[in-house]
Design a protein around this motif. Structure first.
Motif, PDB file in Angstrom:
ATOM      1  N   GLY A 214       0.813  -1.213   0.000  1.00 37.34           N
ATOM      2  CA  GLY A 214       0.000   0.000   0.000  1.00 37.34           C
ATOM      3  C   GLY A 214       0.839   1.252   0.000  1.00 37.34           C
ATOM      4  N   LEU A 215       1.834   1.299   0.882  1.00 35.75           N
ATOM      5  CA  LEU A 215       2.705   2.469   0.969  1.00 35.75           C
ATOM      6  C   LEU A 215       3.553   2.615  -0.290  1.00 35.75           C
ATOM      7  CD1 LEU A 215       3.358   4.709   3.043  1.00 35.75           C
ATOM      8  CD2 LEU A 215       5.295   3.301   3.796  1.00 35.75           C
ATOM      9  N   ILE A 216       4.064   1.490  -0.787  1.00 37.90           N
ATOM     10  CA  ILE A 216       4.868   1.514  -2.008  1.00 37.90           C
ATOM     11  C   ILE A 216       4.029   2.006  -3.191  1.00 37.90           C
ATOM     12  CG2 ILE A 216       6.034   0.029  -3.699  1.00 37.90           C
ATOM     13  CD1 ILE A 216       7.074  -1.633  -1.337  1.00 37.90           C
ATOM     14  N   ALA A 217       2.767   1.559  -3.251  1.00 37.37           N
ATOM     15  CA  ALA A 217       1.884   1.996  -4.340  1.00 37.37           C
ATOM     16  C   ALA A 217       1.626   3.497  -4.255  1.00 37.37           C
ATOM     17  CB  ALA A 217       0.563   1.229  -4.282  1.00 37.37           C
ATOM     18  N   TYR A 218       1.449   4.015  -3.044  1.00 44.13           N
ATOM     19  CA  TYR A 218       1.202   5.444  -2.891  1.00 44.13           C
ATOM     20  C   TYR A 218       2.409   6.261  -3.357  1.00 44.13           C
ATOM     21  CZ  TYR A 218       0.620  10.024  -0.742  1.00 44.13           C
ATOM     22  OH  TYR A 218       0.528  11.382  -0.545  1.00 44.13           O
ATOM     23  N   PHE A 219       3.596   5.926  -2.856  1.00 45.18           N
ATOM     24  CA  PHE A 219       4.784   6.679  -3.237  1.00 45.18           C
ATOM     25  C   PHE A 219       5.052   6.564  -4.747  1.00 45.18           C
ATOM     26  CE2 PHE A 219       6.418   6.016   1.321  1.00 45.18           C
ATOM     27  CZ  PHE A 219       6.006   7.285   1.699  1.00 45.18           C
ATOM     28  N   SER A 220       4.800   5.388  -5.319  1.00 42.87           N
ATOM     29  CA  SER A 220       5.037   5.197  -6.750  1.00 42.87           C
ATOM     30  C   SER A 220       4.033   5.988  -7.583  1.00 42.87           C
ATOM     31  CB  SER A 220       4.961   3.702  -7.096  1.00 42.87           C
ATOM     32  OG  SER A 220       5.982   2.985  -6.420  1.00 42.87           O
ATOM     33  N   THR A 221       2.804   6.097  -7.112  1.00 39.99           N
ATOM     34  CA  THR A 221       1.802   6.900  -7.822  1.00 39.99           C
ATOM     35  C   THR A 221       2.183   8.374  -7.816  1.00 39.99           C
ATOM     36  OG1 THR A 221       0.037   5.327  -7.276  1.00 39.99           O
ATOM     37  CG2 THR A 221      -0.630   7.557  -7.891  1.00 39.99           C
ATOM     38  N   VAL A 222       2.638   8.856  -6.662  1.00 36.69           N
ATOM     39  CA  VAL A 222       3.103  10.250  -6.593  1.00 36.69           C
ATOM     40  C   VAL A 222       4.239  10.462  -7.569  1.00 36.69           C
ATOM     41  CG1 VAL A 222       4.227  11.974  -5.135  1.00 36.69           C
ATOM     42  CG2 VAL A 222       2.347  10.604  -4.215  1.00 36.69           C
ATOM     43  N   LYS A 223       5.201   9.532  -7.581  1.00 38.59           N
ATOM     44  CA  LYS A 223       6.405   9.732  -8.395  1.00 38.59           C
ATOM     45  C   LYS A 223       6.130   9.625  -9.883  1.00 38.59           C
ATOM     46  CE  LYS A 223      10.498  10.713  -9.271  1.00 38.59           C
ATOM     47  NZ  LYS A 223       9.936  11.233 -10.528  1.00 38.59           N
ATOM     48  N   LEU A 224       5.367   8.622 -10.307  1.00 41.36           N
ATOM     49  CA  LEU A 224       5.221   8.337 -11.734  1.00 41.36           C
ATOM     50  C   LEU A 224       3.990   8.974 -12.375  1.00 41.36           C
ATOM     51  CD1 LEU A 224       6.222   4.549 -11.815  1.00 41.36           C
ATOM     52  CD2 LEU A 224       7.670   6.560 -12.189  1.00 41.36           C
ATOM     53  N   ALA A 225       3.038   9.442 -11.562  1.00 42.78           N
ATOM     54  CA  ALA A 225       1.809  10.027 -12.118  1.00 42.78           C
ATOM     55  C   ALA A 225       1.588  11.467 -11.683  1.00 42.78           C
ATOM     56  CB  ALA A 225       0.599   9.170 -11.725  1.00 42.78           C
ATOM     57  N   VAL A 226       1.586  11.721 -10.381  1.00 50.73           N
ATOM     58  CA  VAL A 226       1.267  13.061  -9.891  1.00 50.73           C
ATOM     59  C   VAL A 226       2.398  14.046 -10.173  1.00 50.73           C
ATOM     60  CG1 VAL A 226       0.584  14.417  -7.888  1.00 50.73           C
ATOM     61  CG2 VAL A 226      -0.193  12.053  -8.109  1.00 50.73           C
ATOM     62  N   PHE A 227       3.627  13.664  -9.878  1.00 52.20           N
ATOM     63  CA  PHE A 227       4.786  14.536 -10.103  1.00 52.20           C
ATOM     64  C   PHE A 227       4.865  15.006 -11.562  1.00 52.20           C
ATOM     65  CE2 PHE A 227       9.633  14.766  -8.887  1.00 52.20           C
ATOM     66  CZ  PHE A 227       9.684  16.074  -9.345  1.00 52.20           C
ATOM     67  N   PRO A 228       4.829  14.105 -12.557  1.00 52.29           N
ATOM     68  CA  PRO A 228       4.874  14.582 -13.952  1.00 52.29           C
ATOM     69  C   PRO A 228       3.651  15.379 -14.375  1.00 52.29           C
ATOM     70  CG  PRO A 228       4.617  12.200 -13.859  1.00 52.29           C
ATOM     71  CD  PRO A 228       4.942  12.639 -12.485  1.00 52.29           C
ATOM     72  N   ALA A 229       2.481  15.046 -13.807  1.00 47.22           N
ATOM     73  CA  ALA A 229       1.280  15.826 -14.135  1.00 47.22           C
ATOM     74  C   ALA A 229       1.427  17.264 -13.654  1.00 47.22           C
ATOM     75  CB  ALA A 229       0.050  15.174 -13.503  1.00 47.22           C
ATOM     76  N   LEU A 230       1.967  17.438 -12.463  1.00 43.33           N
ATOM     77  CA  LEU A 230       2.212  18.783 -11.940  1.00 43.33           C
ATOM     78  C   LEU A 230       3.250  19.514 -12.786  1.00 43.33           C
ATOM     79  CD1 LEU A 230       2.294  17.919  -8.137  1.00 43.33           C
ATOM     80  CD2 LEU A 230       0.597  19.370  -9.269  1.00 43.33           C
ATOM     81  N   ALA A 231       4.299  18.816 -13.178  1.00 40.28           N
ATOM     82  CA  ALA A 231       5.338  19.436 -14.001  1.00 40.28           C
ATOM     83  C   ALA A 231       4.772  19.918 -15.334  1.00 40.28           C
ATOM     84  CB  ALA A 231       6.483  18.442 -14.233  1.00 40.28           C
TER      85      ALA A 231
END
Length: 298
Positions: A214-231
């Motif tokens: 669960g925690l790994i999925a959350y951090f990976s979603t932030v890194k691979l989806a949310v971070f680039p979307a914000l950029a």
């Protein structure tokens, strides 16, 4: 889309080749440790220095791109630390939170070179020069074991930062390397890319991923989806050009740094889930990165 995938595919194929060599052909950990040190301390710094030293910068454009990248990075940091509210195991949280915002510079520089050439490498190196020390500070802070003098010394002697600063200083001063030296560093830097990618593949492992999925999925979603979307959103908001937008999004879409594991282990954290997260993000990014680069090019 097809063109982007074809440009990226050889780099990811080298990662898989490293995995194959490490698992099936007897290239042991000692070999890869030596190769990683060679890339980190000598070959990649040469690539960074010569790329920045010879680059033609336009201050306004680079400043905007840097601002968009840093803004997205700080948002990812905040989202990573927000996982604390779920009360995960303290050692796992402190070790893995860095995987929400740290990035694999080796993959980034390799793809920047493949997709955008020397100008792309130079711009990405400037972004890394600012975000590498920030990422290290946040990661060490989360582990709560750092000493200020040790951290300062580590940042000041980081070969990637030193090479970037030296390249930028000589560029601004108008000093260019002699042709013979420049040719040597260019060849050294070119050789560093495939070796670095194979080293990443050799270190991949999914051991322990289920225990903290669960925690790994959350951090990976932030890194691979949310971070680039914000950029991408920041880049469009301030009106970056196509090349700069692609670079900023490429930076944000990178999988987390393989050195995250080393940092967690060295500072007494729980390194096993970090290794699993690094592997999961590296494999997942083979699908997500082409999509983000395609979106950035529109």
């Amino acid at each position: 889309m097809t063109t982007t995938i074809l440009l990226i595919l050889p780099d990811f194929a080298l990662i898989l080749l490293g995995l194959l060599l490490a698992r099936g052909f007897g290239y042991d950990r000692g070999f890869w440790n030596g190769a990683e040190k060679l890339v980190y301390y000598l070959m990649f710094p040469g690539l960074l220095f010569i790329s920045i030293n010879s680059a033609q910068f336009t201050l306004s454009g680079e400043a905007k791109a840097l601002g968009a990248a840093v803004a997205a990075f700080l948002c990812a940091v905040a989202l990573g630390f927000a996982a604390r509210v779920a009360r995960p195991p303290a050692d796992v949280y402190a070790s893995c939170v860095q995987t929400a915002f740290r990035y694999n510079s080796y993959v980034g520089l390799a793809l920047a070179q493949s997709l955008l050439g020397a100008s792309g490498v130079a711009l990405l190196a400037l972004i890394l020069a600012v975000c590498v020390p920030l990422a290290n500070v946040f990661a060490v802070y989360a582990l709560a074991r750092h000493r200020k003098t040790g951290l300062a010394r580590e940042l000041a002697t980081n070969p990637l930062i030193v090479a970037t600063v030296a390249g930028l200083a000589t560029n601004l001063l108008g000093w260019k390397m002699p042709a013979l030296a420049a040719g040597f560093l260019a060849k050294l830097g070119t050789a560093s890319v495939p070796l670095a990618l194979m080293c990443i593949g050799a270190g991949l492992t999914l051991s322990g991923i289920h225990a903290h999925r669960g925690l790994i999925a959350y951090f990976s979603t932030v890194k691979l989806a949310v971070f680039p979307a914000l950029a991408l959103a920041f880049a469009k908001l301030i009106g970056l050009g196509p090349l700069q937008t692609q670079l900023v999004v490429l930076f944000a879409a990178l999988p987390t740094a393989s050195t995250s594991y080393v940092l967690a282990a060295r500072l007494g954290g729980n390194a096993a889930p970090v290794a699993a997260t690094v592997t999961a993000q590296t494999l997942a990014s083979m699908a997500t990165m082409p999509l983000w680069i395609l979106l950035a090019a529109r």
